[in-house]
Design an enzyme around this catalytic site. Structure first.
Site, PDB file in Angstrom:
ATOM      1  N   CYS A 115       0.839  -1.076  -0.003  1.00 48.30           N
ATOM      2  CA  CYS A 115      -0.136   0.274   0.016  1.00 48.30           C
ATOM      3  C   CYS A 115       0.835   1.404  -0.218  1.00 48.30           C
ATOM      4  O   CYS A 115       0.928   2.130  -0.517  1.00 48.30           O
ATOM      5  CB  CYS A 115      -1.155   0.427   1.061  1.00 48.30           C
ATOM      6  N   HIS A 425      -1.626   1.479   7.672  1.00 47.90           N
ATOM      7  CA  HIS A 425      -1.894   1.036   5.511  1.00 47.90           C
ATOM      8  C   HIS A 425      -1.608   2.877   5.524  1.00 47.90           C
ATOM      9  O   HIS A 425      -1.966   3.642   6.066  1.00 47.90           O
ATOM     10  CB  HIS A 425      -3.107   0.699   5.942  1.00 47.90           C
TER      11      HIS A 425
END
Length: 489
Positions: A115, A425
């Site tokens: 990510c 994230h």
């Protein structure tokens, strides 16, 4: 070792193979050339099909060998025919999500804690001038040095994102990234580790700077033409003011927002980042305290801003996060960060922007008054109009890639959610219209209102998305007519 691959009527020559790497890397290279996913590739070798974990040395492959590739590109796979019309209420949840996704640009498949990469790629893809420059790059993703191959892979990846209607697996790009920068291939407990998006941003920036070359009529490389700025610094001896000050010049491709208990707004953090206290030996031989104050003498066309939210904790051996909220504006004014000479230079264009804004507000007030005085007429004129993304003319002429106002508009963000840089994230956010942004959460792309962007300041704590990288684009003086038409719409 160089080989050739025949695929249908096409033939690819001079593909480099590293016999020390598994055949899965070779398949990833073929994916970038053909669009055939690795798992769909059938490559004939002695004894059967080429396996992902095969040993090149046992296959007897020699320099100049020609492979036969069988497999259909992702876009060539026949679609199952529609048996009957389906209504929205008849769709499964997955089908409804797929239909929703088709309305927006594609995302990137997460290939295992990637990510950090996916969000930053979308950040860079939001720059149309960079996309134009990438198209001019002639390098190959399968031959040349690691730097050139990575730049070519990035070009091909952005091209796929521009043409695909489905989420793109960035296999070839990731392969070349890990070859160029092995730290992004670090593993723990059999899985690839999460990485720092800023570190990836810095490395990709260097790749682009090294490979994109110069624009015609410019002495600067293309990357510096887009993102490069210049500063002038004055260093003063705080302990002995009588010592003559020194002046130095420097360049930058981003500004850093330093965060402490006093910083509440981006402008404050940027100003703090241009001021530095240091100790060094004076001309008299004593160790004195110096203050170095920098001011911008040349503004970049695109301004990268990094929020310095992570610091190294030696005991824990990790980059801990500073979660203090820091507000950032949709329109950033850097006037107070500029040198006096630059302030004088950009003032005329700033006045024009202010004049346009004043006229826009006057026109808006006039229309509001008309609606108030004639409510029935105004109601008849009201029609729901879907706002579309603004189509801009993209120029890569050096004379057009300048900032002569000191003002910028926010167009993209990379956020982080979590407590350390190497965990949590990362998500990308890109401006779509004046009131709508697109959230790129790996392969899931969804629209979000402007109000959601204003919540990325850190007030939600470490468990919510916090701005880490911000991309600001130069604000130009627009024709008066276009402003009036936009306001009427």
């Amino acid at each position: 070792m160089k080989v050739s691959v025949k695929w249908g009527k096409k033939k690819f020559d001079d593909i480099e193979i590293d016999v020390n790497e598994p055949p899965s890397i070779f398949k990833a290279q073929l994916y970038t050339l053909t669009g055939v996913l690795p798992e769909r590739q059938k490559i004939m070798v002695k004894g059967g099909m080429l396996k992902d974990d095969g040993d090149w040395n046992k296959l007897g492959i020699k320099d100049g060998h020609t492979f036969m590739l069988i497999g259909s590109a992702e876009t060539d796979i026949p679609k199952e025919p529609v048996e009957r019309p389906k209504f929205l209420e008849d769709l499964t949840e997955d089908q409804a999500n797929a239909l929703s996704q088709a309305q927006y640009p594609p995302g990137l498949v997460n290939l295992g804690n990637t990510c950090y990469m996916n969000s930053t790629v979308q950040y860079f893809k939001a720059i149309p001038e960079l996309n134009q420059l990438l198209k001019k790059f002639q390098g190959s993703p399968i031959s040349g040095d690691t730097s050139s191959k990575l730049a070519a892979s990035f070009r091909d990846l952005t091209s796929l994102l521009a043409s695909s209607s489905q989420a793109v697996p960035p296999i070839g790009f990731l392969t070349n990234l890990r070859a160029a920068y092995p730290q992004f291939a670090e593993m723990s407990n059999g899985q690839y580790m999460q990485q720092d998006a800023e570190e990836f941003f810095s490395n990709l920036s260097q790749i682009l700077k090294s490979n994109l070359g110069k624009l015609q009529g410019s002495d600067l490389d293309s990357y510096t033409q887009l993102f490069g700025g210049e500063t002038k610094a004055i260093t003063v001896n705080k302990d002995h003011p009588e010592e003559p000050s020194t002046e130095t010049k420097d360049t930058f491709d981003r500004l850093s927002c330093h965060i402490n208990q006093e910083i509440l707004h981006l402008n404050e953090g940027l100003k703090r980042g241009l001021e530095e206290t240091l100790k060094k030996n004076s001309s008299s031989g004593t160790e004195d305290n110096y203050v170095k104050t920098s001011r911008i003498t040349k503004l970049p066309y695109y301004l990268n801003v990094q929020f310095v939210r992570f610091f190294w904790k030696p005991k824990e051996k990790t980059k801990a996060k500073i979660s203090r909220p820091v507000d950032f504006p949709m329109t950033l004014d850097t006037f107070e960060l500029c040198s006096d000479e630059l302030k004088e230079k950009i003032t005329p264009q700033r006045k024009k922007i202010q004049e346009r804004e004043d006229k826009r507000l006057q026109e808006e007030l006039r229309l509001r008054k008309e609606k108030k005085d004639n409510p029935l007429s105004a109601k008849e004129e009201e029609k729901p109009v879907a706002k579309k993304a603004k189509v801009e003319n993209v120029s890569i002429e050096p004379n057009d890639l300048v900032n002569d106002t000191g003002m910028y508009e926010l167009v993209a963000i990379v956020t982080h959610k979590g407590r350390t840089a190497d965990s949590g994230h990362y998500v990308g956010w890109v401006k779509n219209t004046e009131d709508e942004w697109l959230k790129y959460d790996d392969d899931i792309v969804s629209p979000v209102p402007l109000d959601e962007i204003k919540k990325l300041t850190g007030k939600g704590g470490t468990d919510w998305h916090i701005a880490y990288l911000c991309l600001y684009k130069s604000k130009k003086v627009e024709p008066e007519e276009s402003k009036v038409e936009e306001m009427k719409e």
